[in-house]
Design a protein around this motif. Structure first.
Motif, short mmCIF file in Angstrom:
data_model
loop_
_atom_site.label_atom_id
_atom_site.label_comp_id
_atom_site.label_asym_id
_atom_site.label_seq_id
_atom_site.Cartn_x
_atom_site.Cartn_y
_atom_site.Cartn_z
N ARG A 1 -13.05 -0.03 -13.30
CA ARG A 1 -11.82 -0.05 -14.10
C ARG A 1 -10.99 1.21 -13.88
O ARG A 1 -9.76 1.16 -13.78
CB ARG A 1 -12.19 -0.18 -15.58
N LYS A 2 -11.64 2.37 -13.78
CA LYS A 2 -10.93 3.65 -13.66
C LYS A 2 -10.00 3.68 -12.44
O LYS A 2 -8.87 4.15 -12.54
CB LYS A 2 -11.94 4.80 -13.57
N HIS A 3 -10.46 3.18 -11.31
CA HIS A 3 -9.64 3.24 -10.10
C HIS A 3 -8.49 2.24 -10.12
O HIS A 3 -7.45 2.49 -9.52
CB HIS A 3 -10.49 3.00 -8.86
N PHE A 4 -8.67 1.12 -10.81
CA PHE A 4 -7.68 0.04 -10.72
C PHE A 4 -6.77 -0.11 -11.92
O PHE A 4 -5.72 -0.73 -11.82
CB PHE A 4 -8.40 -1.28 -10.43
N SER A 5 -7.14 0.44 -13.07
CA SER A 5 -6.29 0.31 -14.26
C SER A 5 -4.95 1.00 -14.04
O SER A 5 -4.88 2.07 -13.44
CB SER A 5 -6.98 0.95 -15.48
N GLY A 6 -3.92 0.36 -14.55
CA GLY A 6 -2.60 0.98 -14.52
C GLY A 6 -1.87 0.88 -13.19
O GLY A 6 -0.80 1.47 -13.03
N ILE A 7 -2.40 0.14 -12.24
CA ILE A 7 -1.68 -0.06 -10.98
C ILE A 7 -0.65 -1.16 -11.21
O ILE A 7 -1.00 -2.27 -11.62
CB ILE A 7 -2.65 -0.41 -9.82
N PRO A 8 0.63 -0.85 -10.98
CA PRO A 8 1.69 -1.83 -11.26
C PRO A 8 1.47 -3.14 -10.49
O PRO A 8 1.17 -3.14 -9.29
CB PRO A 8 2.96 -1.13 -10.78
N GLY A 9 1.59 -4.25 -11.22
CA GLY A 9 1.47 -5.56 -10.62
C GLY A 9 0.05 -6.06 -10.44
O GLY A 9 -0.16 -7.16 -9.99
N ASP B 1 0.67 12.90 -16.72
CA ASP B 1 1.42 14.16 -16.72
C ASP B 1 2.49 14.21 -15.63
O ASP B 1 3.18 15.22 -15.46
CB ASP B 1 0.47 15.36 -16.58
N GLY B 2 2.62 13.11 -14.85
CA GLY B 2 3.63 13.04 -13.81
C GLY B 2 3.15 13.46 -12.44
O GLY B 2 3.87 13.29 -11.45
N SER B 3 1.96 14.00 -12.35
CA SER B 3 1.43 14.38 -11.04
C SER B 3 1.01 13.14 -10.26
O SER B 3 0.83 12.06 -10.83
CB SER B 3 0.23 15.33 -11.20
N ASP B 4 0.89 13.29 -8.95
CA ASP B 4 0.48 12.16 -8.12
C ASP B 4 -0.93 11.71 -8.49
O ASP B 4 -1.83 12.53 -8.66
CB ASP B 4 0.49 12.55 -6.63
N ALA C 1 -6.40 -3.05 -3.87
CA ALA C 1 -5.34 -3.29 -4.85
C ALA C 1 -4.09 -3.84 -4.19
O ALA C 1 -3.46 -4.78 -4.69
CB ALA C 1 -5.02 -2.01 -5.60
N ALA C 2 -3.72 -3.29 -3.04
CA ALA C 2 -2.52 -3.75 -2.33
C ALA C 2 -2.67 -5.22 -1.92
O ALA C 2 -1.71 -5.99 -2.02
CB ALA C 2 -2.26 -2.87 -1.12
N CYS C 3 -3.86 -5.59 -1.46
CA CYS C 3 -4.09 -7.00 -1.10
C CYS C 3 -3.92 -7.91 -2.32
O CYS C 3 -3.29 -8.96 -2.24
CB CYS C 3 -5.49 -7.18 -0.52
N ALA C 4 -4.50 -7.49 -3.45
CA ALA C 4 -4.42 -8.30 -4.67
C ALA C 4 -2.98 -8.39 -5.17
O ALA C 4 -2.50 -9.48 -5.52
CB ALA C 4 -5.33 -7.73 -5.74
N VAL C 5 -2.26 -7.28 -5.19
CA VAL C 5 -0.88 -7.27 -5.67
C VAL C 5 0.00 -8.12 -4.74
O VAL C 5 0.78 -8.96 -5.21
CB VAL C 5 -0.33 -5.83 -5.77
N TYR D 1 0.84 -1.20 0.00
CA TYR D 1 0.00 0.00 0.00
C TYR D 1 0.88 1.26 0.00
O TYR D 1 0.65 2.18 -0.78
CB TYR D 1 -0.92 0.00 1.23
N GLY D 2 1.87 1.27 0.87
CA GLY D 2 2.76 2.44 0.96
C GLY D 2 3.49 2.71 -0.34
O GLY D 2 3.60 3.87 -0.78
N ILE D 3 3.97 1.66 -0.98
CA ILE D 3 4.67 1.82 -2.26
C ILE D 3 3.70 2.35 -3.32
O ILE D 3 4.02 3.31 -4.03
CB ILE D 3 5.29 0.48 -2.71
N LEU D 4 2.53 1.74 -3.42
CA LEU D 4 1.56 2.20 -4.42
C LEU D 4 1.13 3.64 -4.15
O LEU D 4 1.08 4.46 -5.08
CB LEU D 4 0.33 1.28 -4.44
N LYS D 5 0.85 3.96 -2.91
CA LYS D 5 0.36 5.29 -2.56
C LYS D 5 1.37 6.38 -2.94
O LYS D 5 0.98 7.47 -3.37
CB LYS D 5 0.07 5.34 -1.05
N THR D 6 2.64 6.07 -2.83
CA THR D 6 3.66 7.09 -3.08
C THR D 6 4.25 7.05 -4.48
O THR D 6 5.00 7.97 -4.85
CB THR D 6 4.80 6.99 -2.05
#
Length: 142
Positions: free
Chosen positions: A125-133, A96-99, A110-114, A85-90
């Motif tokens: 889909r909008k909230h979860f797409s593109g989350i690494p792993g 555009d490079g913004s958080d 997402a953190a549980c699934a990863v 969670y901490g890694i994903l959050k940060t």
């Protein structure tokens, strides 16, 4: 039989008394074990309690919820989920490079699934797409 993590919306749909709500997701879930994040379980309890407190449902509905929850694996938090969670959050960024902001409960799911390398079945889909792993299955429009 693979295990799939199901988010709160999809779990609500497939356990709804209206069978059409869950219909798009049932083919993805058939033959698989279902896992829910501790967050989804908490959101289910909150949703049931809200309906009961408004007088829309009676207290006996809690027995139904708990019977359904006994049939799935509940993924608890642990130090690795917290670290993920901490890694994903940060590290999540917009193009555009913004958080990138993902609602906290969705980011915990997402953190549980990863952390457990589980595919997530979601209607968001909008909230979860593109989350690494994170691998998602979604019938929601792109």
């Amino acid at each position: 039989m693979a295990t799939l993590m199901v988010d709160t919306d999809v779990y609500s749909y497939v356990t709804s008394s209206n069978p059409t709500r869950g219909a798009p997701y049932r083919p993805h879930l058939e033959g698989h074990a279902i896992a829910l994040s501790f967050i989804t379980v908490g959101e289910q309890y909150a949703g049931y309690r809200k309906k009961i407190s408004k007088g829309e449902w009676n207290e006996a509905r809690m027995t139904t919820l708990e019977a359904r929850l006994a049939m799935v694996a509940v993924v608890p938090y642990d130090i690795e989920v917290c670290r993920t969670y901490g890694i994903l959050k940060t590290t999540l960024k917009n193009p555009d490079g913004s958080d990138r902001t993902v609602p906290s409960n969705d980011l915990w799911i997402a953190a549980c699934a990863v952390r457990h390398a589980l595919t997530l079945v979601t209607n968001n889909r909008k909230h979860f797409s593109g989350i690494p792993g994170l691998v998602i299955i979604s019938e929601a429009p792109g």
